[in-house]
Design an enzyme around this catalytic site. Sequence first.
Site, short mmCIF file in Angstrom:
data_model
loop_
_atom_site.label_atom_id
_atom_site.label_comp_id
_atom_site.label_asym_id
_atom_site.label_seq_id
_atom_site.Cartn_x
_atom_site.Cartn_y
_atom_site.Cartn_z
N GLY A 23 92.36 62.04 69.17
CA GLY A 23 93.00 60.74 69.27
C GLY A 23 94.03 60.43 68.20
O GLY A 23 94.36 59.27 67.98
N MET A 60 92.39 66.51 78.48
CA MET A 60 92.15 67.92 78.77
C MET A 60 91.89 68.23 80.24
O MET A 60 91.38 69.29 80.57
CB MET A 60 90.99 68.45 77.90
CG MET A 60 91.26 68.39 76.42
SD MET A 60 92.86 69.10 75.94
CE MET A 60 92.47 70.84 76.11
N ARG A 61 92.25 67.31 81.13
CA ARG A 61 92.09 67.58 82.56
C ARG A 61 93.46 67.65 83.22
O ARG A 61 94.38 66.93 82.81
CB ARG A 61 91.32 66.45 83.24
CG ARG A 61 89.91 66.30 82.75
CD ARG A 61 89.30 65.05 83.33
NE ARG A 61 89.12 65.12 84.77
CZ ARG A 61 88.09 65.70 85.38
NH1 ARG A 61 87.14 66.25 84.67
NH2 ARG A 61 87.99 65.71 86.68
N ASN A 75 103.45 63.18 78.91
CA ASN A 75 102.51 64.03 78.18
C ASN A 75 103.19 64.56 76.93
O ASN A 75 104.42 64.62 76.86
CB ASN A 75 102.08 65.21 79.06
CG ASN A 75 101.03 66.10 78.38
OD1 ASN A 75 100.10 65.58 77.75
ND2 ASN A 75 101.19 67.40 78.47
N HIS A 82 103.08 67.97 74.33
CA HIS A 82 102.59 69.35 74.22
C HIS A 82 103.07 69.91 72.88
O HIS A 82 104.23 69.68 72.50
CB HIS A 82 103.16 70.17 75.40
CG HIS A 82 102.71 71.59 75.36
ND1 HIS A 82 101.46 71.98 75.79
CD2 HIS A 82 103.33 72.71 74.91
CE1 HIS A 82 101.34 73.29 75.61
NE2 HIS A 82 102.45 73.75 75.08
C1 GRF Z 1 98.14 67.36 70.60
O1 GRF Z 1 98.46 68.48 69.84
C2 GRF Z 1 98.93 67.33 71.88
O2 GRF Z 1 100.18 67.95 71.76
C3 GRF Z 1 98.06 68.12 72.83
O3 GRF Z 1 96.75 67.78 72.47
C4 GRF Z 1 96.71 67.39 71.11
C5 GRF Z 1 96.04 66.04 71.07
O4 GRF Z 1 95.75 65.63 69.77
N1 GRF Z 1 98.38 67.82 74.20
P1 GRF Z 1 95.18 64.19 69.50
O5 GRF Z 1 93.90 64.03 70.32
O6 GRF Z 1 96.22 63.19 69.87
O7 GRF Z 1 94.88 64.17 68.02
#
Ligand code: GRF
Length: 200
Positions: free
Chosen positions: A12, A90-91, A107, A109
């Site tokens: 988060g 994560m889905r 999103n 990444h």
């Molecule tokens: C981040 O590195 C984002 O790029 C990827 O998942 C991670 C999430 O981190 N999709 P967080 O839960 O916001 O700390």
Amino acid sequence: MMNFAVLASGRGSNLQAIIKAIEAGKIKAYLKAVVSDKKDAHALEYARKAGIPAVFINPRDFPDRESFDKGLIERLHEFKVDFVVLAGYMRLVSGFFLRQYPHKVLNIHPSLLPAFKGTHAIKDAFDYGVKVTGPTVHFVNEDMDAGPIILQEVVRVDPQDTLGSLEERIHQAEHRIYPQAIDLFARGKLKIEGRKVTIL
Ligand code: GRF
């Protein structure tokens, strides 16, 4: 102002950066709910602390991805959400979900897409020996990590970097560009034509 929800499964830290940016007036939109598929996601705790409705939806209550997404959409409708921000969610979102929010799901990444798609992007880029990497904010489409790109920030890989130090700088860059991209979207400043996103 538009309403949005954040979907998160884990740590988060992006959610925290988004909440801070809202509090500082740097995102002009209302964060109406934080939704997670993980009961103990830190993201839900941060939301509760910030006084934002925190919703856990249990994937085990649904037979498949599409019915889970239908349940999720019902909740998002209750909060009158105009757009959706994935932050460590994560889905894979279903086509059904995307048709409810066309060009309205963002999103982040942690690599310069289209390089290093997938769940281990930072390590994959580090192990490959790239000299530059960095996060990408993009619209979500039905292919993983492949939608039109909104913002990217270059992070240099220093010779003395460890995976950990590189990760830290990439996350810092994420926390800069994600709030910025969300604000641009919320203020109607993004025009999408095919793969190209123009900042108006
Ligand atoms: C981040 O590195 C984002 O790029 C990827 O998942 C991670 C999430 O981190 N999709 P967080 O839960 O916001 O700390």
